[in-house]
Design a protein around this motif. Structure first.
Motif, PDB file in Angstrom:
ATOM      1  N   UNK A  86       0.837  -1.147   0.000  1.00  0.00           N
ATOM      2  CA  UNK A  86       0.022   0.144  -0.104  1.00  0.00           C
ATOM      3  C   UNK A  86       0.817   1.311   0.051  1.00  0.00           C
ATOM      4  N   UNK A  87       1.856   1.106   0.741  1.00  0.00           N
ATOM      5  CA  UNK A  87       2.975   2.606   0.795  1.00  0.00           C
ATOM      6  C   UNK A  87       3.443   2.601  -0.661  1.00  0.00           C
ATOM      7  N   UNK A  88       3.976   1.569  -1.208  1.00  0.00           N
ATOM      8  CA  UNK A  88       4.559   1.505  -2.934  1.00  0.00           C
ATOM      9  C   UNK A  88       3.488   2.385  -3.428  1.00  0.00           C
ATOM     10  N   UNK A  89       2.160   1.813  -3.558  1.00  0.00           N
ATOM     11  CA  UNK A  89       1.277   2.624  -4.371  1.00  0.00           C
ATOM     12  C   UNK A  89       1.375   4.077  -4.278  1.00  0.00           C
ATOM     13  N   UNK A  90       1.367   4.280  -3.229  1.00  0.00           N
ATOM     14  CA  UNK A  90       1.377   5.989  -2.911  1.00  0.00           C
ATOM     15  C   UNK A  90       2.674   6.578  -3.666  1.00  0.00           C
ATOM     16  N   UNK A  91       3.730   5.872  -3.084  1.00  0.00           N
ATOM     17  CA  UNK A  91       5.303   6.099  -3.399  1.00  0.00           C
ATOM     18  C   UNK A  91       5.342   6.158  -4.919  1.00  0.00           C
ATOM     19  N   UNK A  92       4.882   5.515  -5.580  1.00  0.00           N
ATOM     20  CA  UNK A  92       5.181   5.403  -6.927  1.00  0.00           C
ATOM     21  C   UNK A  92       4.136   6.439  -7.688  1.00  0.00           C
ATOM     22  N   UNK A  93       3.039   6.534  -7.105  1.00  0.00           N
ATOM     23  CA  UNK A  93       2.138   7.674  -7.689  1.00  0.00           C
ATOM     24  C   UNK A  93       2.710   9.013  -7.598  1.00  0.00           C
ATOM     25  N   UNK A  94       3.319   9.277  -6.433  1.00  0.00           N
ATOM     26  CA  UNK A  94       3.958  10.578  -6.155  1.00  0.00           C
ATOM     27  C   UNK A  94       5.312  10.685  -6.800  1.00  0.00           C
ATOM     28  N   UNK A  95       6.196   9.816  -7.153  1.00  0.00           N
ATOM     29  CA  UNK A  95       7.056   9.882  -7.951  1.00  0.00           C
ATOM     30  C   UNK A  95       6.814  10.271  -9.456  1.00  0.00           C
ATOM     31  N   UNK A  96       5.981   9.277  -9.908  1.00  0.00           N
ATOM     32  CA  UNK A  96       5.202   9.413 -11.211  1.00  0.00           C
ATOM     33  C   UNK A  96       4.677  10.816 -11.543  1.00  0.00           C
ATOM     34  N   UNK A  97       3.871  11.455 -10.474  1.00  0.00           N
ATOM     35  CA  UNK A  97       3.236  12.606 -10.693  1.00  0.00           C
ATOM     36  C   UNK A  97       4.316  13.699 -10.863  1.00  0.00           C
ATOM     37  N   UNK A  98       5.305  13.779 -10.093  1.00  0.00           N
ATOM     38  CA  UNK A  98       6.441  14.767 -10.194  1.00  0.00           C
ATOM     39  C   UNK A  98       6.956  14.609 -11.544  1.00  0.00           C
ATOM     40  N   UNK A  99       7.297  13.553 -12.214  1.00  0.00           N
ATOM     41  CA  UNK A  99       7.749  13.770 -13.416  1.00  0.00           C
ATOM     42  C   UNK A  99       6.736  14.140 -14.586  1.00  0.00           C
ATOM     43  N   UNK A 100       5.536  13.657 -14.308  1.00  0.00           N
ATOM     44  CA  UNK A 100       4.602  14.168 -15.042  1.00  0.00           C
ATOM     45  C   UNK A 100       4.420  15.711 -15.267  1.00  0.00           C
ATOM     46  N   UNK A 101       4.501  16.186 -13.893  1.00  0.00           N
ATOM     47  CA  UNK A 101       4.277  17.743 -13.883  1.00  0.00           C
ATOM     48  C   UNK A 101       5.119  18.345 -14.645  1.00  0.00           C
ATOM     49  N   UNK A 102       6.530  17.773 -14.464  1.00  0.00           N
ATOM     50  CA  UNK A 102       7.770  18.446 -14.991  1.00  0.00           C
ATOM     51  C   UNK A 102       7.731  18.537 -16.855  1.00  0.00           C
ATOM     52  N   UNK A 103       7.091  17.173 -17.178  1.00  0.00           N
ATOM     53  CA  UNK A 103       7.050  17.294 -18.432  1.00  0.00           C
ATOM     54  C   UNK A 103       5.755  18.165 -19.142  1.00  0.00           C
ATOM     55  N   UNK A 104       4.989  18.568 -18.120  1.00  0.00           N
ATOM     56  CA  UNK A 104       3.898  19.554 -18.632  1.00  0.00           C
ATOM     57  C   UNK A 104       2.351  18.819 -18.894  1.00  0.00           C
ATOM     58  N   UNK A 105       2.305  17.778 -18.478  1.00  0.00           N
ATOM     59  CA  UNK A 105       0.938  17.098 -18.292  1.00  0.00           C
ATOM     60  C   UNK A 105      -0.109  17.693 -17.464  1.00  0.00           C
ATOM     61  N   UNK A 110      -2.306  13.406 -15.173  1.00  0.00           N
ATOM     62  CA  UNK A 110      -1.650  13.139 -13.667  1.00  0.00           C
ATOM     63  C   UNK A 110      -2.721  12.409 -12.785  1.00  0.00           C
ATOM     64  N   UNK A 111      -3.573  12.955 -12.587  1.00  0.00           N
ATOM     65  CA  UNK A 111      -4.662  12.278 -11.589  1.00  0.00           C
ATOM     66  C   UNK A 111      -5.054  10.853 -12.131  1.00  0.00           C
ATOM     67  N   UNK A 112      -5.290  10.545 -13.416  1.00  0.00           N
ATOM     68  CA  UNK A 112      -5.547   9.244 -14.081  1.00  0.00           C
ATOM     69  C   UNK A 112      -4.348   8.304 -13.871  1.00  0.00           C
ATOM     70  N   UNK A 113      -3.111   9.036 -13.921  1.00  0.00           N
ATOM     71  CA  UNK A 113      -1.740   8.007 -13.750  1.00  0.00           C
ATOM     72  C   UNK A 113      -1.892   7.574 -12.311  1.00  0.00           C
TER      73      UNK A 113
END
Length: 193
Positions: A86-105, A110-113
């Motif tokens: 469960x902790x990993x799910x949140x961890x991966x979601x946070x890491x991914x959203x930081x990258x997607x924000x940087x890319x400009x999505x 971002x919320x979908x991912x």
């Protein structure tokens, strides 16, 4: 949009390239999570080539930087395992959203991912189910044989049954066509009978 997608994939892979764990595949060494992400993308392309953008992004970053949260940082029992997951799910979601924000999505993508990476509404949401099917197919195709060397037959049958329960009918049909070793076929047969 194509450029954004390619940039996101490159950044996911660059983050995963820091994985200290290595795996040899076809004579070449890869950081473990880079190889996992490639396998996830390749399996999705075969299993569901017209998947949504959110699914295509989520499969590539599903294990992003996983080594940063080692399994043994939690109690080595069932409750510890589930808490870790469960902790990993949140961890991966946070890491991914930081990258997607940087890319400009935008926030919708971002919320979908993030929704997918947190495995929300499994069995109810078609996109979450698609991600889970790909996860299970990659496990069965690439990791099951090595996994099977570590556990008793009884434990492996339990693992296959739990994996099978997570999958859709389409996932089951696809899984049965994978190129299993004779030992794996036998174990699958016992688990599914």
């Amino acid at each position: 949009m194509e450029n954004k997608f390619e940039t996101a994939i490159e950044l996911f892979d660059a983050a995963n390239a820091k994985d200290p764990n290595k795996e040899i595949w076809n004579g070449k060494e890869y950081p473990k999570e880079v190889l996992y992400g490639m396998r996830m993308s390749e399996k999705l392309a075969i299993f569901a080539p017209d998947a949504s953008l959110a699914v295509k992004l989520a499969v590539r970053c599903q294990h992003i930087c996983r080594w940063e949260v080692p399994r043994d940082s939690y109690e080595m029992n069932r409750i510890g395992y589930l808490t870790w997951r469960r902790g990993l799910y949140k961890f991966h979601a946070q890491k991914a959203s930081e990258i997607l924000e940087k890319v400009g999505y935008d926030q919708i993508v971002i919320d979908g991912v993030k929704f997918l990476l947190q495995k929300k509404q499994l069995k109810k949401n078609a996109q979450t189910q698609l991600l889970e099917d790909v996860i299970c197919l990659v496990f069965l195709d690439f990791y099951f044989v090595n996994f099977s060397e570590k556990y008793t037959e009884e434990k492996l049958i339990d693992i296959v049954q739990k994996t099978w329960k997570k999958m859709s009918d389409k996932g089951h049909q696809f899984a049965l066509k994978l190129n299993f070793s004779e030992n794996s076929k036998e174990l699958l047969g016992k688990a599914l009978s």
